[in-house]
Design a protein around this motif. Sequence first.
Motif, PDB file in Angstrom:
ATOM      1  N   LEU A 306       0.919  -1.048   0.041  1.00 22.92           N
ATOM      2  CA  LEU A 306       0.086  -0.062  -0.079  1.00 22.92           C
ATOM      3  C   LEU A 306       0.980   1.275   0.024  1.00 22.92           C
ATOM      4  N   ILE A 307       0.740   1.966  -0.933  1.00 24.31           N
ATOM      5  CA  ILE A 307       1.534   3.011  -1.424  1.00 24.31           C
ATOM      6  C   ILE A 307       0.752   4.401  -1.308  1.00 24.31           C
ATOM      7  N   LEU A 308       1.337   5.553  -0.553  1.00 22.31           N
ATOM      8  CA  LEU A 308       0.618   6.824  -0.556  1.00 22.31           C
ATOM      9  C   LEU A 308       1.454   7.816  -1.384  1.00 22.31           C
ATOM     10  N   VAL A 309       0.724   8.470  -2.553  1.00 19.90           N
ATOM     11  CA  VAL A 309       1.046   9.345  -3.280  1.00 19.90           C
ATOM     12  C   VAL A 309       0.729  10.668  -2.802  1.00 19.90           C
ATOM     13  N   ILE A 352      -2.239   1.656  -4.726  1.00 22.54           N
ATOM     14  CA  ILE A 352      -1.714   3.172  -4.694  1.00 22.54           C
ATOM     15  C   ILE A 352      -2.897   3.986  -4.106  1.00 22.54           C
ATOM     16  N   LEU A 353      -2.706   4.839  -3.379  1.00 19.68           N
ATOM     17  CA  LEU A 353      -3.572   5.785  -2.804  1.00 19.68           C
ATOM     18  C   LEU A 353      -3.182   7.137  -3.145  1.00 19.68           C
ATOM     19  N   TYR A 354      -3.816   7.929  -3.547  1.00 22.08           N
ATOM     20  CA  TYR A 354      -3.664   9.235  -3.919  1.00 22.08           C
ATOM     21  C   TYR A 354      -4.390  10.336  -3.062  1.00 22.08           C
ATOM     22  N   ALA A 393      -1.597   4.408   7.712  1.00 16.28           N
ATOM     23  CA  ALA A 393      -2.255   3.261   7.096  1.00 16.28           C
ATOM     24  C   ALA A 393      -1.534   2.374   6.130  1.00 16.28           C
ATOM     25  N   VAL A 394      -0.411   3.180   5.439  1.00 16.43           N
ATOM     26  CA  VAL A 394       0.283   2.671   4.474  1.00 16.43           C
ATOM     27  C   VAL A 394       1.532   2.058   4.640  1.00 16.43           C
ATOM     28  N   ASP A 395       2.101   1.332   3.705  1.00 16.97           N
ATOM     29  CA  ASP A 395       3.439   0.691   4.040  1.00 16.97           C
ATOM     30  C   ASP A 395       4.614   1.675   3.464  1.00 16.97           C
ATOM     31  N   ARG A 396       4.263   2.555   2.635  1.00 14.05           N
ATOM     32  CA  ARG A 396       5.295   3.330   2.019  1.00 14.05           C
ATOM     33  C   ARG A 396       4.840   4.525   1.467  1.00 14.05           C
ATOM     34  N   VAL A 397       5.693   5.646   1.297  1.00 13.11           N
ATOM     35  CA  VAL A 397       5.321   6.824   0.447  1.00 13.11           C
ATOM     36  C   VAL A 397       6.127   7.015  -0.632  1.00 13.11           C
ATOM     37  N   GLU A 398       5.553   7.402  -1.776  1.00 10.77           N
ATOM     38  CA  GLU A 398       6.245   7.826  -2.979  1.00 10.77           C
ATOM     39  C   GLU A 398       5.771   9.516  -3.260  1.00 10.77           C
ATOM     40  N   THR A 399       6.653  10.311  -3.463  1.00  8.09           N
ATOM     41  CA  THR A 399       6.474  11.664  -3.553  1.00  8.09           C
ATOM     42  C   THR A 399       7.440  12.157  -4.525  1.00  8.09           C
ATOM     43  N   PHE A 400       6.979  13.343  -5.136  1.00 10.27           N
ATOM     44  CA  PHE A 400       7.678  14.283  -5.882  1.00 10.27           C
ATOM     45  C   PHE A 400       8.886  14.896  -4.852  1.00 10.27           C
ATOM     46  N   SER A 401       8.165  16.144  -4.470  1.00 11.45           N
ATOM     47  CA  SER A 401       9.075  16.684  -3.392  1.00 11.45           C
ATOM     48  C   SER A 401       8.151  17.247  -1.998  1.00 11.45           C
ATOM     49  N   SER A 402       6.977  16.568  -1.836  1.00 11.02           N
ATOM     50  CA  SER A 402       6.087  17.118  -0.837  1.00 11.02           C
ATOM     51  C   SER A 402       6.682  16.930   0.651  1.00 11.02           C
ATOM     52  N   LEU A 403       6.506  18.046   1.515  1.00 10.75           N
ATOM     53  CA  LEU A 403       6.964  17.791   3.018  1.00 10.75           C
ATOM     54  C   LEU A 403       6.163  16.662   3.514  1.00 10.75           C
ATOM     55  N   ALA A 408       6.690  11.895   6.828  1.00  9.15           N
ATOM     56  CA  ALA A 408       6.632  10.259   6.663  1.00  9.15           C
ATOM     57  C   ALA A 408       7.859   9.620   7.420  1.00  9.15           C
ATOM     58  N   LEU A 409       9.030  10.231   7.272  1.00  8.47           N
ATOM     59  CA  LEU A 409      10.143   9.901   7.753  1.00  8.47           C
ATOM     60  C   LEU A 409      10.249   9.883   9.201  1.00  8.47           C
ATOM     61  N   LEU A 410       9.743  11.174   9.841  1.00  8.33           N
ATOM     62  CA  LEU A 410       9.614  11.245  10.976  1.00  8.33           C
ATOM     63  C   LEU A 410       8.938  10.365  11.909  1.00  8.33           C
ATOM     64  N   ARG A 411       8.256   9.582  11.112  1.00  6.77           N
ATOM     65  CA  ARG A 411       7.197   8.335  11.619  1.00  6.77           C
ATOM     66  C   ARG A 411       7.665   7.111  11.303  1.00  6.77           C
ATOM     67  N   ASP A 412       8.973   6.991  10.713  1.00  6.21           N
ATOM     68  CA  ASP A 412       9.773   5.673  10.181  1.00  6.21           C
ATOM     69  C   ASP A 412       8.770   4.951   9.096  1.00  6.21           C
ATOM     70  N   VAL A 413       8.260   5.890   8.223  1.00  8.33           N
ATOM     71  CA  VAL A 413       7.481   5.321   7.080  1.00  8.33           C
ATOM     72  C   VAL A 413       8.332   5.446   5.978  1.00  8.33           C
ATOM     73  N   PRO A 414       9.008   4.413   5.279  1.00  6.98           N
ATOM     74  CA  PRO A 414       9.835   4.646   4.242  1.00  6.98           C
ATOM     75  C   PRO A 414       9.500   5.474   2.955  1.00  6.98           C
ATOM     76  N   VAL A 415      10.382   6.117   2.397  1.00  6.86           N
ATOM     77  CA  VAL A 415       9.992   7.161   1.206  1.00  6.86           C
ATOM     78  C   VAL A 415      10.731   7.096   0.222  1.00  6.86           C
ATOM     79  N   THR A 416      10.056   7.197  -0.958  1.00  6.54           N
ATOM     80  CA  THR A 416      10.855   7.226  -2.212  1.00  6.54           C
ATOM     81  C   THR A 416      10.639   8.441  -2.759  1.00  6.54           C
ATOM     82  N   VAL A 417      11.602   9.244  -3.467  1.00 13.45           N
ATOM     83  CA  VAL A 417      11.559  10.496  -3.953  1.00 13.45           C
ATOM     84  C   VAL A 417      11.876  10.818  -5.086  1.00 13.45           C
ATOM     85  N   HIS A 418      10.805  11.370  -6.220  1.00 12.52           N
ATOM     86  CA  HIS A 418      11.110  11.447  -7.510  1.00 12.52           C
ATOM     87  C   HIS A 418      11.775  12.796  -8.014  1.00 12.52           C
ATOM     88  N   GLY A 419      11.844  13.906  -6.972  1.00 14.91           N
ATOM     89  CA  GLY A 419      12.490  15.082  -7.160  1.00 14.91           C
ATOM     90  C   GLY A 419      13.342  15.467  -6.094  1.00 14.91           C
TER      91      GLY A 419
END
Length: 505
Positions: A306-309, A352-354, A393-403, A408-419
């Motif tokens: 489950l990925i949050l965008v 994917i959740l948007y 609720a999610v397993d991971r976050v993929e973002t462009f450059s969002s705060l 998410a990192l503060l809460r130990d949720v892994p993050v993938t960054v496109h920007g």
Amino acid sequence: MVAGLRMKPDILREASARAYEAGAALLLAFEFQVHGLPDPLMPVIDGVGLLPVPSTVLGACASTDPVEQALSALPDAELEVALGAGALPLVEALGGAVSAAGRLDIFERLIGMVHFEPDPYGCKGGLTGPELLAVLDTLDRRGAMFGERPAFAYGVRNWNRRSVAAALGAPGSGVTFCREADEAIAAARRENGRVLAWAGQASPGHEASAQRAGVEFWRIEDGFLRSVGLGAGLVGGASYAVDPLGIYFDATRASRFEELVRGRNLSPSERRRARSLRSRLCDSGLTKYNLAAGEQVAIPEGSGELILVPGQVSDDAGVRRTISDVIDCTGEENVNLALLRNVRARNPSARILYKPHPDVEAGLRKGAIPDAEMAGLVDGIVRGAGILETLHAVDRVETFSSLAGFEALLRDVPVTVHGMPFYAGWGVSEDLTLSPARRSGGADLDTLVHAAYVDYPFCIDPLTLRPCPPEILLSRLSELRGSRGHRVAMGVRQRLSWLGRRIGI
């Protein structure tokens, strides 16, 4: 800066006797003064502190009067104690002989037991010792950053000017707001001041004009802990980034944020402070905007990851002025749609959740995606739930450059960054873009937290408009978030903002 502890036997006797009779810990009462602050907040901090006396002071004396024991343990009636390394006289007076290397740590332990009155922010319960030290640190940083030079700002919205002036005005001079960059530059040159440009309104031409005029050109922007309510909803900020080099979201050039992080080795006390702030942020559920908690997140059926965008404002400067190896951030009409396509291509079997950006969802900014265009790209759209409920609720976050990626990192949720947002390129996220050489040294999350919430921004208490450390701001935002009156006012402002944008105001 020196804090004077002036031991008063009468105050000590009264407070200590009351505590002793009540069966509480013996207290040492003292007047606390800090002199010479070049700041209109408090030229002199003057109050009464209550400090529990360690049992080592009392020893095994046969006397039945603990007040007399405490008095006899003190070498004289007055002690002058320098903050930090000069704490040894107080430590030794209280029976804690210690080496020079341990002075600061012992002092912090002692000051952690102090209760300080009066509280300049009017919060219930007064200031704790650590909060007082944080206030002094804030005033020191303001003095070192701004000096006494006047500031001339442009690009700041009318409804935000009062907060900006309170947060960024030099002691004794303040901020003058100008309509155009040329007006601000001319005034700064005439008055030997500096220019404060709202980062989204600053241009290379403006900066070049300031350089030709011999005027300092600083960019300002909302901080990472901003308010209870949206800026686009006319809610003034309580935290502002100040940057003489660039600005944190512009990865095409160096920034003061990078300078604060690169090669930084936090001291033990700085690391403790960063971890405490992170813990308080997570435990209190505070974020940048602190909108009211919404509905529960509707979880799509299936077993895939489950990925949050998180969506962003498509024409925001933080989108247009970052860098990316996978998305054309300047040419794409709507980066949100390009991001969703990338995430689906990378994760064909994921759920994917948007979540649209709150300003976009409120109809205040650009970046909306028609539902039809998201078909096949997302498995669910988060419309009612808050960002924190979604992150949990999610397993991971993929973002462009969002705060939201940093939150998410503060809460130990892994993050993938496109920007390339301010938190990317240091080794704490998975980065799909090659980071600038300026960030090649890496940094841990504690260092990023300290830079983001302590070193880089300047905060104010949104009620008293007095400069404050992030610890005080956290308390105040928690209070405002629970205020029905503030929620009503916030709703009215947001409706006025929506109406104004519709009629072109």
